[in-house]
Design a protein around this motif. Sequence first.
Motif, short mmCIF file in Angstrom:
data_model
loop_
_atom_site.label_atom_id
_atom_site.label_comp_id
_atom_site.label_asym_id
_atom_site.label_seq_id
_atom_site.Cartn_x
_atom_site.Cartn_y
_atom_site.Cartn_z
N ILE A 28 -15.62 6.92 45.36
CA ILE A 28 -16.37 5.72 45.78
C ILE A 28 -16.43 4.77 44.59
O ILE A 28 -16.94 5.13 43.54
CB ILE A 28 -17.80 6.07 46.22
CG1 ILE A 28 -17.77 7.00 47.43
CG2 ILE A 28 -18.59 4.80 46.54
CD1 ILE A 28 -19.16 7.47 47.88
N VAL A 30 -18.19 1.68 43.24
CA VAL A 30 -19.42 0.97 43.60
C VAL A 30 -19.71 -0.16 42.61
O VAL A 30 -19.73 0.07 41.39
CB VAL A 30 -20.61 1.97 43.70
CG1 VAL A 30 -20.80 2.76 42.42
CG2 VAL A 30 -21.91 1.26 44.05
N ALA A 62 -18.18 0.50 47.81
CA ALA A 62 -19.60 0.47 48.17
C ALA A 62 -20.32 -0.52 47.26
O ALA A 62 -19.89 -0.78 46.13
CB ALA A 62 -20.22 1.86 48.00
N GLU A 68 -23.23 -4.66 52.48
CA GLU A 68 -22.63 -3.46 53.06
C GLU A 68 -21.16 -3.41 52.68
O GLU A 68 -20.56 -4.46 52.46
CB GLU A 68 -22.75 -3.50 54.59
CG GLU A 68 -24.17 -3.62 55.13
CD GLU A 68 -24.97 -2.35 54.95
OE1 GLU A 68 -24.36 -1.28 55.01
OE2 GLU A 68 -26.18 -2.44 54.70
N SER A 70 -22.95 0.45 52.08
CA SER A 70 -23.81 1.08 51.08
C SER A 70 -23.14 2.33 50.52
O SER A 70 -22.11 2.78 51.04
CB SER A 70 -25.13 1.47 51.74
OG SER A 70 -24.87 2.47 52.73
N ALA A 74 -20.37 4.83 52.37
CA ALA A 74 -19.12 5.24 51.74
C ALA A 74 -19.05 6.75 51.61
O ALA A 74 -17.99 7.37 51.80
CB ALA A 74 -18.98 4.58 50.36
#
Lengths: 166, 166
Positions: A28, A30, A62, A68, A70, A74
């Motif tokens: 992920i 982010v 994410a 979004e 979030s 993810a």
Amino acid sequence: MGSSSYVPSQLTVNNLEKHGVSDRDGVIIVDHGSRRQESNLMLNEFVKMFRDRTGYPIVEPAHMELAEPSIKDAFNLCVQQGANRVIVSPFFLFPGRHWYQDIPSLTAEAAKEHPGISYIITAPLGLHELMVDIMNDRINHCLSHVAGNANECEACTGTGKCRIYD
Amino acid sequence: MGSSSYVPSQLTVNNLEKHGVSDRDGVIIVDHGSRRQESNLMLNEFVKMFRDRTGYPIVEPAHMELAEPSIKDAFNLCVQQGANRVIVSPFFLFPGRHWYQDIPSLTAEAAKEHPGISYIITAPLGLHELMVDIMNDRINHCLSHVAGNANECEACTGTGKCRIYD
């Protein structure tokens, strides 16, 4: 995380073979998240670059807040795609409150819904020697553009910003 | 600024010879600025890495807000060291309001005090293929650490954060 921790790319490749991301890992990426949709879309572009360049099978974007998907979204998507471990990679330059507290807390919350799925949160990006090369490359490209030898990069295209101010 | 704009390092070196930073250029590396002194000090560390790795003669840190030195302070320091052109390099991942408006406005204000000194503001760093390699390297290092084959990086040292959460 200073220059002493720089790993030459050959070593990186060798270590990856030993300890790298497997088919059962989800990544992920982010970022903070922005009210500007344009900025959020750039994360999607980075995720695409990351997928293409690394070949990792499961990579999801994410946003920590304000937009979004979030971290929870993810995380769910990674598990749905077969991940049994999730690597949360903050797209942040420096360690700060978001890296110390907010991302770990949001990830723990997301992981609660998936017993048996482990996760790890990786380091921020900023103090890496390749970051010097990126900045140097940006400088070089801008100077080449104003010298008439390169196109504007995507950040400046159409803004007229990439120029010498006298 | 996407993958198509990536310049391989050999090309970078060649272009630098043609259009790179000269002895009369000052480079200001500007980040947002933080109330956390620890974060501001990391910019100084990055500036040191940047000086060491590029060999550029005049490189100064600056914070856009919340901390000293300001862009104005750094601009003055560049001119005092003999710069006749200032390259303002934002240490930001994405273009946003700070890159579009605030840094240009603060730099224009700083330049007013130095007639005859030109300046340029360079692109943000984020969508560069080497950024993928940095993130990949961070992931690899964290996974090597939890496998027992690498020390914690400086960001995690002593925090106990670099681990698999089950």
